[in-house]
Design a protein around this motif. Sequence first.
Motif, mmCIF file in Angstrom:
data_model
loop_
_atom_site.group_PDB
_atom_site.id
_atom_site.type_symbol
_atom_site.label_atom_id
_atom_site.label_comp_id
_atom_site.label_asym_id
_atom_site.label_seq_id
_atom_site.Cartn_x
_atom_site.Cartn_y
_atom_site.Cartn_z
ATOM 1 N N ARG A 17 2.433 -0.979 -1.564
ATOM 2 C CA ARG A 17 2.107 -0.329 -2.942
ATOM 3 C C ARG A 17 3.363 -0.095 -3.488
ATOM 4 O O ARG A 17 3.547 -0.239 -4.806
ATOM 5 C CB ARG A 17 1.109 0.711 -2.605
ATOM 6 C CG ARG A 17 0.785 1.178 -3.973
ATOM 7 C CD ARG A 17 -0.443 2.614 -3.429
ATOM 8 N NE ARG A 17 -1.550 1.849 -2.673
ATOM 9 C CZ ARG A 17 -1.996 2.610 -1.594
ATOM 10 N NH1 ARG A 17 -1.325 3.199 -0.680
ATOM 11 N NH2 ARG A 17 -3.001 1.908 -0.794
ATOM 12 N N TYR A 21 4.698 -0.717 -7.531
ATOM 13 C CA TYR A 21 5.198 0.364 -8.723
ATOM 14 C C TYR A 21 6.476 -0.054 -9.203
ATOM 15 O O TYR A 21 6.481 0.112 -10.391
ATOM 16 C CB TYR A 21 5.212 1.693 -7.902
ATOM 17 C CG TYR A 21 3.781 2.346 -7.554
ATOM 18 C CD1 TYR A 21 2.752 2.296 -8.649
ATOM 19 C CD2 TYR A 21 3.276 2.852 -6.486
ATOM 20 C CE1 TYR A 21 1.396 2.876 -8.329
ATOM 21 C CE2 TYR A 21 2.064 3.266 -6.313
ATOM 22 C CZ TYR A 21 1.117 3.292 -7.388
ATOM 23 O OH TYR A 21 0.043 3.595 -7.103
ATOM 24 N N ILE A 186 7.408 6.201 -13.926
ATOM 25 C CA ILE A 186 6.601 5.508 -12.612
ATOM 26 C C ILE A 186 7.129 5.773 -11.551
ATOM 27 O O ILE A 186 6.601 6.064 -10.409
ATOM 28 C CB ILE A 186 6.714 3.944 -12.891
ATOM 29 C CG1 ILE A 186 5.716 3.538 -14.164
ATOM 30 C CG2 ILE A 186 5.986 3.189 -11.480
ATOM 31 C CD1 ILE A 186 5.724 2.242 -14.635
ATOM 32 N N ARG A 190 5.224 7.978 -8.713
ATOM 33 C CA ARG A 190 4.516 7.222 -7.726
ATOM 34 C C ARG A 190 5.348 6.764 -6.504
ATOM 35 O O ARG A 190 4.731 6.079 -5.464
ATOM 36 C CB ARG A 190 3.686 5.849 -8.280
ATOM 37 C CG ARG A 190 2.982 6.261 -9.637
ATOM 38 C CD ARG A 190 1.858 7.070 -9.161
ATOM 39 N NE ARG A 190 0.980 6.345 -8.031
ATOM 40 C CZ ARG A 190 -0.104 7.080 -7.467
ATOM 41 N NH1 ARG A 190 -0.456 8.344 -7.964
ATOM 42 N NH2 ARG A 190 -0.809 6.516 -6.642
ATOM 43 N N VAL A 191 6.618 6.859 -6.677
ATOM 44 C CA VAL A 191 7.599 6.104 -5.462
ATOM 45 C C VAL A 191 8.160 7.342 -4.776
ATOM 46 O O VAL A 191 9.025 8.039 -5.356
ATOM 47 C CB VAL A 191 8.477 4.958 -6.076
ATOM 48 C CG1 VAL A 191 9.245 4.659 -4.997
ATOM 49 C CG2 VAL A 191 7.736 4.020 -6.813
#
Length: 443
Positions: A17, A21, A186, A190-191
């Motif tokens: 995933r 991203y 992002i 998300r990371v």
Amino acid sequence: MRGVGSWFRETTGGLPRAFWYLWAGTLINRLGSFVLIFLAIYLTQARDFSAAQAGLVIGLWGVGGAVGTTVGGTLADRWGRRPTLLTAHLGAATMMLALGFARPLWAVAAGALLLGTFAEAARPTFGAMMIDVVPERDRLRAFSLNYWAINLGFACAAVLAGLAAEAGYLLLFVVDAATTLVAALIVFVRVGETRRTPATGPARQPAGGPPRAGALRTIAADRVFLGLVVLNLLGALVFLQHISMLPIAMGDAGLSPATYGAVIALNGVLIVAGQLFIPRLIRGRSRSHVLALAAVVMGVGFGLTAFADAAWFFGLAVLIWTLGEMLNSPSHATLIAELSPAELRGRYQGVFSLSWQLAGAIAPVLGGLVREHAGNATLWLGCAGLGVVTALGHLLSGPARERRASLLRGSAAPVTDIAPPVPQAAEAAVTVPPAPAPARTPG
């Protein structure tokens, strides 16, 4: 339809995933990468700088990029991937806006220098994160997917930038800064931090690797890796002529800048249409042979420019060297990943990226000198010859590179020069752990 679905699953399925991203951030960032495409035109037409002054500004961008790749790679290993990438993106967005509002030559030059530093600091950091989150067996297709996103963004950006420029050049800088900020957002949301190797303490000596006596001395002693960097520099000297000397050659043939834009757009279109098929094409084949073939194909494509006198002929040459580029990029990316010790991935990525920055500074100067003193045909035929030299270098150095990669993997399997196969899509996604609090200083 079943065959298409199977191909799509093999190409995109089972990747972590976190990779997606990062991939999305790349695509969004590249969709807004307006400034570099039109910077020379902006400086000479909108700002009335001379060609020499514009060259100085663009050259300072390259100098900043050389500094940025070195610093970015070091910070990625010592400070962490996530804080380094966020800092690079935020700094690039800020300097993008500053460059758009700068007026005196000294301010524009300083802005270009700092923008190049921040923008290129993200490159080795991003490469290290990709290696961190993607398992070795999936890296070939992961890097191919990322390269596809880069070129899709480039193809769209070239068209969108032309439209934005009609509304005002400042809009180019604003949109470019905005997409960079979205990419940073992002990563921030998300990371997580992907670096798992401690940044301090004695580094473990991998089997077959050069002795550990400091990061820079380690890389300087790694002749196998530096050989690959030199070969990439030679290939980049050829490849980057499409930015500097190709538009001049097409102008001499009586073709307009708009025609050059249409012809060079074929590069992005072909990559977008075909790059996702490359992993299956080169699967199970010798990487040194693939890289050698890529160098020869690129050399032939640029060499044909010596005989081109019409738009269709220039377009044919672009399509040929683009095929070589498509073979070269994922093969190089996977090889660099395997030759980089885990605790030095950022710095290895930085040194490899430095070869592109050096080529960016040298290629236009060298190409201009050869063209001025030896003629247009000599320049392009020389590119073909340099492609052959690069190919021979890959064939001769390939076995040593594969032995080193095998030893770094700690594999007991027999050493081969064969790229790993692309597996069937896996079902589970890999989860990246949350990021620890970043250190207050990069040291």
